[in-house]
Scaffold this active site. Structure first.
Site, PDB file in Angstrom:
ATOM      1  N   LYS A 132       0.836  -1.194   0.000  1.00 24.50           N
ATOM      2  CA  LYS A 132       0.000   0.000   0.000  1.00 24.50           C
ATOM      3  C   LYS A 132       0.878   1.254   0.000  1.00 24.50           C
ATOM      4  O   LYS A 132       2.031   1.142   0.405  1.00 24.50           O
ATOM      5  CB  LYS A 132      -0.949  -0.001   1.193  1.00 24.50           C
ATOM      6  CG  LYS A 132      -0.254   0.007   2.552  1.00 24.50           C
ATOM      7  CD  LYS A 132      -0.939   0.922   3.511  1.00 24.50           C
ATOM      8  CE  LYS A 132       0.036   1.895   4.054  1.00 24.50           C
ATOM      9  NZ  LYS A 132       0.242   2.039   5.409  1.00 24.50           N
ATOM     10  N   HIS A 162      -1.248  -5.479   5.936  1.00 30.57           N
ATOM     11  CA  HIS A 162      -0.752  -6.377   6.996  1.00 30.57           C
ATOM     12  C   HIS A 162      -1.691  -6.411   8.203  1.00 30.57           C
ATOM     13  O   HIS A 162      -1.588  -7.304   9.035  1.00 30.57           O
ATOM     14  CB  HIS A 162       0.686  -6.030   7.397  1.00 30.57           C
ATOM     15  CG  HIS A 162       0.836  -4.822   8.257  1.00 30.57           C
ATOM     16  ND1 HIS A 162       0.727  -3.540   7.785  1.00 30.57           N
ATOM     17  CD2 HIS A 162       1.093  -4.702   9.583  1.00 30.57           C
ATOM     18  CE1 HIS A 162       0.911  -2.691   8.777  1.00 30.57           C
ATOM     19  NE2 HIS A 162       1.137  -3.364   9.887  1.00 30.57           N
ATOM     20  N   GLU A 200      -0.715   6.182  17.669  1.00 30.13           N
ATOM     21  CA  GLU A 200       0.633   5.673  17.960  1.00 30.13           C
ATOM     22  C   GLU A 200       1.488   6.734  18.637  1.00 30.13           C
ATOM     23  O   GLU A 200       1.365   7.928  18.310  1.00 30.13           O
ATOM     24  CB  GLU A 200       1.338   5.292  16.658  1.00 30.13           C
ATOM     25  CG  GLU A 200       0.642   4.224  15.859  1.00 30.13           C
ATOM     26  CD  GLU A 200       1.321   4.020  14.510  1.00 30.13           C
ATOM     27  OE1 GLU A 200       2.065   3.057  14.370  1.00 30.13           O
ATOM     28  OE2 GLU A 200       1.113   4.857  13.604  1.00 30.13           O
ATOM     29  N   ASP A 219      -2.529   6.850   4.803  1.00 32.29           N
ATOM     30  CA  ASP A 219      -1.610   5.869   5.393  1.00 32.29           C
ATOM     31  C   ASP A 219      -2.362   4.819   6.217  1.00 32.29           C
ATOM     32  O   ASP A 219      -2.004   3.646   6.199  1.00 32.29           O
ATOM     33  CB  ASP A 219      -0.590   6.609   6.275  1.00 32.29           C
ATOM     34  CG  ASP A 219       0.468   5.669   6.850  1.00 32.29           C
ATOM     35  OD1 ASP A 219       1.011   4.861   6.081  1.00 32.29           O
ATOM     36  OD2 ASP A 219       0.729   5.739   8.070  1.00 32.29           O
ATOM     37  N   HIS A 224      -6.003   0.247   6.121  1.00 33.56           N
ATOM     38  CA  HIS A 224      -6.122  -0.654   7.263  1.00 33.56           C
ATOM     39  C   HIS A 224      -7.444  -0.523   8.016  1.00 33.56           C
ATOM     40  O   HIS A 224      -8.114  -1.507   8.313  1.00 33.56           O
ATOM     41  CB  HIS A 224      -4.991  -0.397   8.268  1.00 33.56           C
ATOM     42  CG  HIS A 224      -3.625  -0.461   7.668  1.00 33.56           C
ATOM     43  ND1 HIS A 224      -3.224  -1.473   6.834  1.00 33.56           N
ATOM     44  CD2 HIS A 224      -2.548   0.359   7.786  1.00 33.56           C
ATOM     45  CE1 HIS A 224      -1.962  -1.276   6.478  1.00 33.56           C
ATOM     46  NE2 HIS A 224      -1.534  -0.176   7.038  1.00 33.56           N
TER      47      HIS A 224
HETATM   48  O1  LIG Z   1       1.093   0.511   7.503  1.00 36.12           O
HETATM   49  C1  LIG Z   1       1.373   1.160   8.488  1.00 36.12           C
HETATM   50  O2  LIG Z   1       1.165   0.616   9.709  1.00 36.12           O
HETATM   51  C2  LIG Z   1       1.928   1.068  10.824  1.00 36.12           C
HETATM   52  C3  LIG Z   1       1.224   0.517  12.058  1.00 36.12           C
HETATM   53  O3  LIG Z   1       1.201  -0.873  12.030  1.00 36.12           O
HETATM   54  P1  LIG Z   1       2.268  -1.712  12.851  1.00 36.12           P
HETATM   55  O4  LIG Z   1       1.982  -3.122  12.510  1.00 36.12           O
HETATM   56  O5  LIG Z   1       3.647  -1.268  12.414  1.00 36.12           O
HETATM   57  O6  LIG Z   1       2.003  -1.384  14.296  1.00 36.12           O
HETATM   58  C4  LIG Z   1       2.024   2.588  10.849  1.00 36.12           C
HETATM   59  O7  LIG Z   1       2.927   2.975  11.874  1.00 36.12           O
HETATM   60  C5  LIG Z   1       2.554   3.082   9.528  1.00 36.12           C
HETATM   61  O8  LIG Z   1       2.571   4.507   9.505  1.00 36.12           O
HETATM   62  C6  LIG Z   1       1.689   2.582   8.388  1.00 36.12           C
HETATM   63  O9  LIG Z   1       2.312   2.908   7.150  1.00 36.12           O
END
Ligand SMILES: O=C1O[C@H](COP(=O)(O)O)[C@@H](O)[C@H](O)[C@H]1O
Length: 455
Positions: A132, A162, A200, A219, A224
């Site tokens: 993505k 993911h 986060e 993002d 997601h």
């Molecule tokens: O795809 C992404 O996901 C992360 C958060 O997922 P994690 O599995 O790494 O906790 C996010 O921090 C990031 O910005 C985003 O591109």
């Protein structure tokens, strides 16, 4: 039994994603299941000298005692410009097994590689995996889908999300459908609102170049969190297979739109200014490396959606994600409507809720019950499970599907387009300056008054 074999050809392997997520995910998978896997990294920069070290460190980062020499058939790095058909042929010739071409590339470059692949005869069974964001808007996602389906059948295309590999995201289905007590109440008649939050403490972590062109909405929410919404809102499945699951996800998303069709009222955006998150001092977002201060990129986005199905009509689904927030909050909260007041009891029943923590795997149920004092005084009590984050890293889970040729946990083309369709009015309203870009200090909880209850 013969082992499944594959050559994973990572285009754009020099980027952060390969070492931070993809290779650790692969390591976590290969320590649990046996495959014959060759990994070829390719990219514009010459990383041949450091590639073995990158693979080793990334495997160690998976924290599963993974040794690449023992787990991989072989690995090498080939400096290459994959937008050329000749170069792609050379890369594919280096693949000892059926290739998985993994696009760890920005969407515009992925499109160029797909164009070039049209001139290449792909080996039987070749799979394409794409990171993505899938496109940069609805139109570009459609174009990319058209290009991809000229190359291989849809079942061999794996659009990566993911979050679909997170054990708690998958657990949403089990929890809902295996528990009559939940499934019965999982509908508008009983649910007041649903909040899907991924806040986060992390900030850009060296990804300013990418993030500044995406922002929190693209993002996190466009991909997601809409996928998570679709699983929360799904109807029961007749069978758990890729066709049923993905058709039902698509159906939910086709029924999803911005609340009241009013992107201005239904969305909020903000970005962080200088502050302290835990032990770290962060500069203002606009002073971060790779950021263009002229762009109005948000680091915190919130939208409210409606899922216009008989089950969910009238229930707001609030999606929110932010960077540099005071504490990690990665939860799906289903808030139930308060029960009617009970005569003779002291205190009104509060809304019950079920809270699923996407990262820790904890499930909590907040219930109104008699507390330890007066037997007729209602208090809210939390019942919670242990934390159980899942054995396999999310990227390992998703890679397992790719290596096994099962797209159950990858995003189908029409689903990617629906996600863009849902956020398009918000992106337009933001581009037209109709929603103010608010500010919050890094390390704070975000701007006041946004209306997602904390906790
Ligand atoms: O795809 C992404 O996901 C992360 C958060 O997922 P994690 O599995 O790494 O906790 C996010 O921090 C990031 O910005 C985003 O591109």
């Amino acid at each position: 039994m013969t082992k499944t074999s594959a050559s994973i050809l990572i285009l754009g392997a020099g980027g952060d994603l390969t070492k931070r997520l993809l290779l650790p995910g692969l390591a976590s998978l290969l320590t649990r299941r046996e495959y014959d896997v060759q990994v070829i990294g390719a990219g514009l920069d010459d990383r041949s000298d450091v590639w073995d070290e990158i693979v080793r460190t990334s495997f160690e980062a998976a924290d599963v005692g993974a040794d690449p020499d023992a787990l991989l058939d072989s690995t090498e790095y080939i400096p290459a410009d994959a937008t050329s058909a000749e170069v792609l042929k050379r890369l594919l010739d280096a693949c000892a097994h059926t290739p998985v071409i993994y696009f760890a590339l920005p969407p515009a470059v992925s499109a160029k590689v797909c164009e070039a692949l049209r001139e290449v005869e792909l080996p039987e069974g070749t799979r394409l995996a794409l990171e993505k964001p899938f496109g940069t808007d609805l139109e570009s996602a459609r174009r990319l889908n058209r290009l991809l389906t000229l190359l291989v059948p849809e079942e061999q295309i794996f659009r990566i999300d993911h979050f679909l590999g997170m054990s708690m995201v998958l657990n949403v289905l089990g929890l809902r459908f295996a528990n009559r007590v939940l499934e019965g109440a999982w509908r508008a008649e009983h649910v007041e609102r649903v909040e899907i939050v991924f806040d986060e403490t992390l900030a850009l972590e060296g990804r300013g170049g990418y993030y500044d062109s995406a922002g929190a909405l693209v993002d996190m929410l466009q991909s997601h969190l809409l996928e998570v919404l679709s699983l929360v809102a799904l109807e029961p499945l007749p069978r758990l297979d890729q066709a049923e699951l993905r058709s039902n996800i698509a159906q939910v998303l086709r029924s999803t739109r911005v609340w009241d069709d009013d992107p201005v009222a239904a969305s909020k955006r903000a970005r962080y200014t200088a502050g302290r998150v835990g032990e770290r001092d962060l500069p203002s977002y606009v002073d971060e490396e790779g950021v263009d201060p002229a762009r109005e990129t948000e680091t915190l986005a919130q939208i409210t959606c409606a899922v216009d199905t008989p089950r969910w009509r009238g229930v707001p689904f609030v999606l929110r994600s932010g960077k540099a927030i005071s504490a990690d909050r990665t939860t799906v909260t289903v808030r139930f409507k308060p029960a009617p007041e009970i005569p003779g009891f002291i205190g009104e029943p509060k809304s019950d809720s079920i809270v699923l923590d996407l990262l820790s795997g904890e499930v909590a149920l907040d219930l109104s019950m008699n507390g330890s004092g007066d037997p007729f005084t209602l208090e809210q009590t939390r019942l919670s499970t242990d934390k159980a984050p899942g054995d396999l890293l999310p990227y390992g889970q998703v890679l397992e599907g790719i290596l096994d040729g099962d797209p159950l946990l990858s995003v189908r083309g029409d689903i990617a387009e629906e996600c863009w369709r849902i956020v398009a009015p918000v992106l337009d309203a933001w581009r037209d300056g109709l929603v103010p870009l608010e500010e919050y200090a890094a390390g704070s909880a975000g701007p006041d008054g946004w209306g997602t209850a904390a906790g």
